[in-house]
Design a protein around this motif. Structure first.
Motif, PDB file in Angstrom:
ATOM      1  N   PRO A 108       1.026  -1.543   0.024  1.00  0.00           N
ATOM      2  CA  PRO A 108       0.060   0.037  -0.196  1.00  0.00           C
ATOM      3  C   PRO A 108       0.949   0.948   0.117  1.00  0.00           C
ATOM      4  CG  PRO A 108      -0.292  -1.435   2.429  1.00  0.00           C
ATOM      5  CD  PRO A 108       0.982  -1.996   1.466  1.00  0.00           C
ATOM      6  N   GLU A 124      -3.074   0.092  -2.468  1.00  0.00           N
ATOM      7  CA  GLU A 124      -3.799   1.269  -1.450  1.00  0.00           C
ATOM      8  C   GLU A 124      -4.738   0.965  -1.241  1.00  0.00           C
ATOM      9  OE1 GLU A 124      -1.720   5.386  -1.163  1.00  0.00           O
ATOM     10  OE2 GLU A 124      -3.035   5.956   1.062  1.00  0.00           O
ATOM     11  N   GLU A 125      -5.688   1.947  -1.822  1.00  0.00           N
ATOM     12  CA  GLU A 125      -7.479   1.870  -1.453  1.00  0.00           C
ATOM     13  C   GLU A 125      -7.677   0.325  -0.667  1.00  0.00           C
ATOM     14  OE1 GLU A 125      -8.301   4.038  -0.790  1.00  0.00           O
ATOM     15  OE2 GLU A 125      -6.551   5.595  -0.911  1.00  0.00           O
ATOM     16  N   ASN A 126      -6.341  -0.515  -1.608  1.00  0.00           N
ATOM     17  CA  ASN A 126      -7.420  -2.579  -1.040  1.00  0.00           C
ATOM     18  C   ASN A 126      -7.672  -2.436   0.472  1.00  0.00           C
ATOM     19  OD1 ASN A 126      -8.890  -2.788  -3.531  1.00  0.00           O
ATOM     20  ND2 ASN A 126      -6.997  -2.701  -4.487  1.00  0.00           N
ATOM     21  N   PHE A 127      -6.886  -2.084   1.437  1.00  0.00           N
ATOM     22  CA  PHE A 127      -6.571  -2.998   2.626  1.00  0.00           C
ATOM     23  C   PHE A 127      -7.829  -2.404   3.775  1.00  0.00           C
ATOM     24  CE2 PHE A 127      -2.687  -3.310   0.482  1.00  0.00           C
ATOM     25  CZ  PHE A 127      -2.052  -3.910   1.403  1.00  0.00           C
ATOM     26  N   ILE A 128      -7.916  -3.764   4.176  1.00  0.00           N
ATOM     27  CA  ILE A 128      -9.945  -3.330   5.062  1.00  0.00           C
ATOM     28  C   ILE A 128      -9.409  -3.815   6.122  1.00  0.00           C
ATOM     29  CG2 ILE A 128     -11.287  -4.093   3.087  1.00  0.00           C
ATOM     30  CD1 ILE A 128     -11.898  -5.942   3.730  1.00  0.00           C
ATOM     31  N   ALA A 129     -10.389  -3.089   6.860  1.00  0.00           N
ATOM     32  CA  ALA A 129     -10.110  -3.334   8.712  1.00  0.00           C
ATOM     33  C   ALA A 129     -11.131  -5.210   9.236  1.00  0.00           C
ATOM     34  CB  ALA A 129     -11.057  -2.054   9.199  1.00  0.00           C
ATOM     35  N   ASP A 130      -9.836  -5.520  10.197  1.00  0.00           N
ATOM     36  CA  ASP A 130     -10.153  -6.936  10.398  1.00  0.00           C
ATOM     37  C   ASP A 130     -12.045  -7.357  10.550  1.00  0.00           C
ATOM     38  OD1 ASP A 130     -10.494  -9.111  11.855  1.00  0.00           O
ATOM     39  OD2 ASP A 130      -9.154  -8.980  13.066  1.00  0.00           O
ATOM     40  N   ASP A 131     -12.356  -7.796   9.828  1.00  0.00           N
ATOM     41  CA  ASP A 131     -14.093  -7.825  10.411  1.00  0.00           C
ATOM     42  C   ASP A 131     -13.866  -8.751   9.966  1.00  0.00           C
ATOM     43  OD1 ASP A 131     -13.188  -8.595   7.282  1.00  0.00           O
ATOM     44  OD2 ASP A 131     -15.167  -6.877   6.236  1.00  0.00           O
ATOM     45  N   ARG A 132     -13.461 -10.290  11.178  1.00  0.00           N
ATOM     46  CA  ARG A 132     -13.790 -11.298  11.009  1.00  0.00           C
ATOM     47  C   ARG A 132     -14.903 -11.832  11.686  1.00  0.00           C
ATOM     48  NH1 ARG A 132      -7.587 -13.101  13.275  1.00  0.00           N
ATOM     49  NH2 ARG A 132      -7.958 -11.595  13.909  1.00  0.00           N
ATOM     50  N   ALA A 133     -14.977 -10.729  12.590  1.00  0.00           N
ATOM     51  CA  ALA A 133     -16.448 -11.571  13.973  1.00  0.00           C
ATOM     52  C   ALA A 133     -17.915 -11.246  12.755  1.00  0.00           C
ATOM     53  CB  ALA A 133     -16.278  -9.831  14.808  1.00  0.00           C
ATOM     54  N   GLU A 178     -17.954 -13.046   9.684  1.00  0.00           N
ATOM     55  CA  GLU A 178     -18.166 -13.948   9.087  1.00  0.00           C
ATOM     56  C   GLU A 178     -19.145 -14.745   9.685  1.00  0.00           C
ATOM     57  OE1 GLU A 178     -13.058 -13.800   7.349  1.00  0.00           O
ATOM     58  OE2 GLU A 178     -13.622 -15.188   8.907  1.00  0.00           O
ATOM     59  N   ALA A 179     -20.048 -15.459   8.774  1.00  0.00           N
ATOM     60  CA  ALA A 179     -21.231 -16.115   9.276  1.00  0.00           C
ATOM     61  C   ALA A 179     -20.906 -16.763  10.005  1.00  0.00           C
ATOM     62  CB  ALA A 179     -21.684 -16.688   7.760  1.00  0.00           C
ATOM     63  N   HIS A 180     -19.161 -17.747  10.287  1.00  0.00           N
ATOM     64  CA  HIS A 180     -19.164 -18.733  11.329  1.00  0.00           C
ATOM     65  C   HIS A 180     -19.486 -17.977  12.263  1.00  0.00           C
ATOM     66  CE1 HIS A 180     -15.679 -17.736   9.310  1.00  0.00           C
ATOM     67  NE2 HIS A 180     -14.947 -17.588   9.966  1.00  0.00           N
ATOM     68  N   TYR A 181     -18.494 -17.472  12.542  1.00  0.00           N
ATOM     69  CA  TYR A 181     -18.312 -16.606  14.345  1.00  0.00           C
ATOM     70  C   TYR A 181     -19.443 -15.457  13.914  1.00  0.00           C
ATOM     71  CZ  TYR A 181     -13.301 -16.889  13.701  1.00  0.00           C
ATOM     72  OH  TYR A 181     -12.520 -17.790  14.119  1.00  0.00           O
ATOM     73  N   ALA A 237      -7.459  -7.200   0.960  1.00  0.00           N
ATOM     74  CA  ALA A 237      -6.566  -7.511   2.244  1.00  0.00           C
ATOM     75  C   ALA A 237      -7.283  -7.059   3.496  1.00  0.00           C
ATOM     76  CB  ALA A 237      -5.354  -7.295   1.790  1.00  0.00           C
ATOM     77  N   ARG A 238      -7.465  -8.068   4.064  1.00  0.00           N
ATOM     78  CA  ARG A 238      -7.286  -7.557   5.490  1.00  0.00           C
ATOM     79  C   ARG A 238      -6.133  -7.023   6.841  1.00  0.00           C
ATOM     80  NH1 ARG A 238     -11.510 -12.208   7.034  1.00  0.00           N
ATOM     81  NH2 ARG A 238     -13.347 -11.361   7.528  1.00  0.00           N
ATOM     82  N   GLU A 297     -15.507 -17.275   3.435  1.00  0.00           N
ATOM     83  CA  GLU A 297     -15.156 -16.448   4.079  1.00  0.00           C
ATOM     84  C   GLU A 297     -14.349 -15.726   2.628  1.00  0.00           C
ATOM     85  OE1 GLU A 297     -17.915 -14.805   5.073  1.00  0.00           O
ATOM     86  OE2 GLU A 297     -19.319 -16.237   6.247  1.00  0.00           O
TER      87      GLU A 297
END
Lengths: 195, 424
Positions: free
Chosen positions: A87, A147-156, A158-161, B289-290, B395
């Protein structure tokens, strides 16, 4: 001195802080005064880097590829390079200065690192002029494509969580379970079972 | 039974001849089986029963029995371009309980093992602080200390398995994890000593090794439970674990636990260093990417039976043993399936249950000798439970590299051998 609660340690001198604090942020904080051109970087790269990374940043053997891989991030086998994935240009300058060449870290001058960073921009087609000079003055003018393609951690989310709660305990699959893949077929594990 | 202590031929002693004879005798007969007259291991006087063993100072720093020589860290040569920026694996299949012996804790270096004289080590705190400080190791040992047990898991643990079964053994599929007791100083106390400014939002630890490892950590975490540790399992850190000083970042990916810790910078923004942009970011199927995926999610693995730990004894009582951990807190429960996830039985947690630490579970079964598709599924105290690999792939796709906490399946066959498999 101020701030101390236990009175342990001593104040760091400005020279000590300058010697160790060499990190650079995306906003340019930490960039030293200096400059270097693509042409200078090409020579430095050939002498210090190409043995592992290839003359054009293509990577030798399993050593990291530094250039290329544009538009491969959704491929089955993405090629994540400075040009295709990283980035921020600040990371290039910072990392080369702190940790490269591998096995001879901290051996490059600040100007050397500007020249090498300029050459890496050139190898990635982000600048095209061999006379291009990168410096602390124009550093922020050059952005990396991903640069624009990084996102915050949104694992929570996800369907399984997100579902949380009690998981299935009995008769969780309609059909008998079948084996779809075996490690032994690949046979890439070192040694033998039980060695 | 090898006899490494036998003297060279010219010095053959009566004792070593006896040992050699014993070794031959042992390989000839099935160990432990009853014979006419009884088991010679019982009916005949054994060497260790007659002669004196080594005295107290023969082993000033003890090492395991020679019969445990196979319990070692191992690497996978093809994984990386050089051994100095590489990883090896904890032999989980041979361990029990929740603590990892120091000499078996997996290693991950980016510039080899820095060998540092503690008298030459310094820790600097700088940036948005009232007073930038330098500490010696002696200074750090004058701060109030804490002892805490935490797991440390590499973000890439199980990363080779994203596309399916690849490596045959939990040492290789899950062995980038260890769990020890750390002794150290809360990072909070060290930051308070320098006095953090009101606009300070992030800290960045930096290592003294040739990779000068750096990561950005939010101040909230730094002030919560991070430790600056100098001991593990009661003794000094091992060189390969950061001697003389490392950062402990409970529950978070191992890369952030900076070894050979020499500096902590305080700032108002993250630094976006190489290890949080190029590496330790998780590519998704859509090309995004995360970043800053810090927490290690609930995870478990059955360590025995497993491909490196086949069932040696046939039908009857069988101990299924495994480990579970979660970066969110305690493990509240582990379920075990014998049939590939169709039906589950809640296993028994045994030993201390501590937040962000390894937990040991057992399920004692009466094995009828039929094929098993063994799985374990961890739940943590916040109700998050371990997903299947296919749920994760749905996912994220298959190119995330990091944070693979999917449920592992071992196929145990009638002959007791086990294999790493994927199931429908």
């Amino acid at each position: 001195r101020e701030g101390g609660v236990l009175g342990l340690g001593r104040e760091a001198t400005p020279e000590e802080v300058a010697a160790w604090d060499i990190d650079v942020r995306p906003d340019g904080k930490g960039l030293p005064v200096g400059s270097g051109t693509v042409a200078e970087g090409e020579v430095l790269f050939a002498d210090n880097c190409a043995v592992c990374h290839g003359d054009f940043g293509e990577g030798v053997g399993r050593w990291p590829v530094l250039a290329g891989g544009e538009d491969t991030l959704t491929d089955e086998r993405p090629e994540k390079t400075i040009g295709s994935y990283w980035p921020y240009l600040s990371t290039v300058y910072d990392y080369v200065r702190r940790a490269m060449p591998y096995g001879n870290a901290r051996s490059l001058s600040d100007d050397d690192v500007y020249a090498l960073t300029a050459y890496l921009l050139y190898l990635n087609y982000i600048v095209e002029d061999e006379e291009f000079e990168l410096s602390n003055e124009n550093f922020l003018d050059h952005r990396l494509p991903n640069e624009e393609n990084f996102i915050a951690d949104d694992r929570a989310e996800e369907a399984h969580y997100a579902r949380k709660g009690e998981p299935c305990m009995t008769d969780c699959k309609a059909d008998p379970v079948t084996i779809t893949m075996r490690a032994r077929i690949l046979d890439v594990t070192p040694g033998t079972v039980g060695d | 039974m090898s006899d490494k202590t036998t003297s060279p031929i010219p010095n053959l002693s009566r004792r070593s001849l006896l040992k050699a004879g014993l070794a031959t005798g042992l390989t000839a007969g099935a160990v432990g089986s009853a014979r006419a007259g009884g088991d010679p291991l019982i009916t005949e006087i054994q060497e260790w029963n007659r002669y004196l063993g080594d005295g107290v100072q023969a082993r000033p720093y003890g090492t395991p029995s020679e019969f445990e020589a196979h319990v070692v860290r191992r690497d996978v040569e093809w994984l990386t371009a050089s051994t100095e920026s590489s990883v090896n694996f904890t032999p989980l299949h041979e361990l029990d309980g929740i603590l990892t012996p120091n000499g078996l804790c997996f290693e991950r270096h980016h510039g080899g093992i820095a060998e540092i004289d503690p008298a030459a080590h310094r820790l600097m705190i700088n940036g948005l602080v009232d007073t930038p400080l330098v500490f010696t190791m002696e200074d750090l040992k004058r701060f109030p200390r804490e002892n805490r047990i935490y797991f440390l898991e590499c973000a890439a643990n199980s990363g080779m398995e994203w596309r399916g079964s690849q490596l045959n053994g939990c040492q290789y599929t899950h062995g980038m994890v260890h769990c020890v007791m750390y002794t150290g100083v809360p990072l909070k106390l060290i930051l308070e000593e320098a006095g953090i400014k009101t606009n300070a939002k992030w800290v960045m630890p930096e290592g003294a090794d040739s990779s000068a490892m750096t990561r950005s950590i939010p101040m909230e975490k730094a002030l919560d439970d991070c430790l600056v540790a100098f001991k593990m399992n009661g003794e000094a850190l091992r060189p390969e674990q950061g001697y003389p000083l490392r950062l402990v970042v409970p529950g978070w990916e191992g890369n952030m636990w900076v070894k050979w810790l020499r500096r902590i910078e305080v700032g108002d923004q993250p630094w976006h260093q190489r290890e949080e942009t190029s590496k330790y970011t998780d590519l998704l199927e859509n090309g995004k990417a995360r970043r800053f995926t810090w927490v290690m999610d609930p995870k478990s693995v059955i360590t025995s039976p497993s491909p490196q730990a086949p069932v040696p004894h046939g039908k009857g009582p069988l101990v299924i043993s495994g480990i579970a951990w979660s970066g969110n807190g305690r493990i509240s429960r582990v379920d075990v399936s014998l049939d590939g996830g169709r039906n589950w039985t809640t296993a028994r947690l045994d030993g201390p249950s501590l937040p962000k630490a390894m937990h040991r579970f057992y399920l004692d079964i009466d094995w009828d000798g039929s094929d098993l598709l063994l799985q374990s599924r961890a739940m943590d105290e916040h109700g998050f439970y371990q997903p299947t690999k296919n749920e994760l792939r749905a996912e994220r796709g298959e190119n995330s590299i990091y944070h693979n906490n999917g449920i592992q399946t071992w196929h145990v066959k009638a002959d007791g051998t086990a294999e790493n498999v994927e199931v429908s």
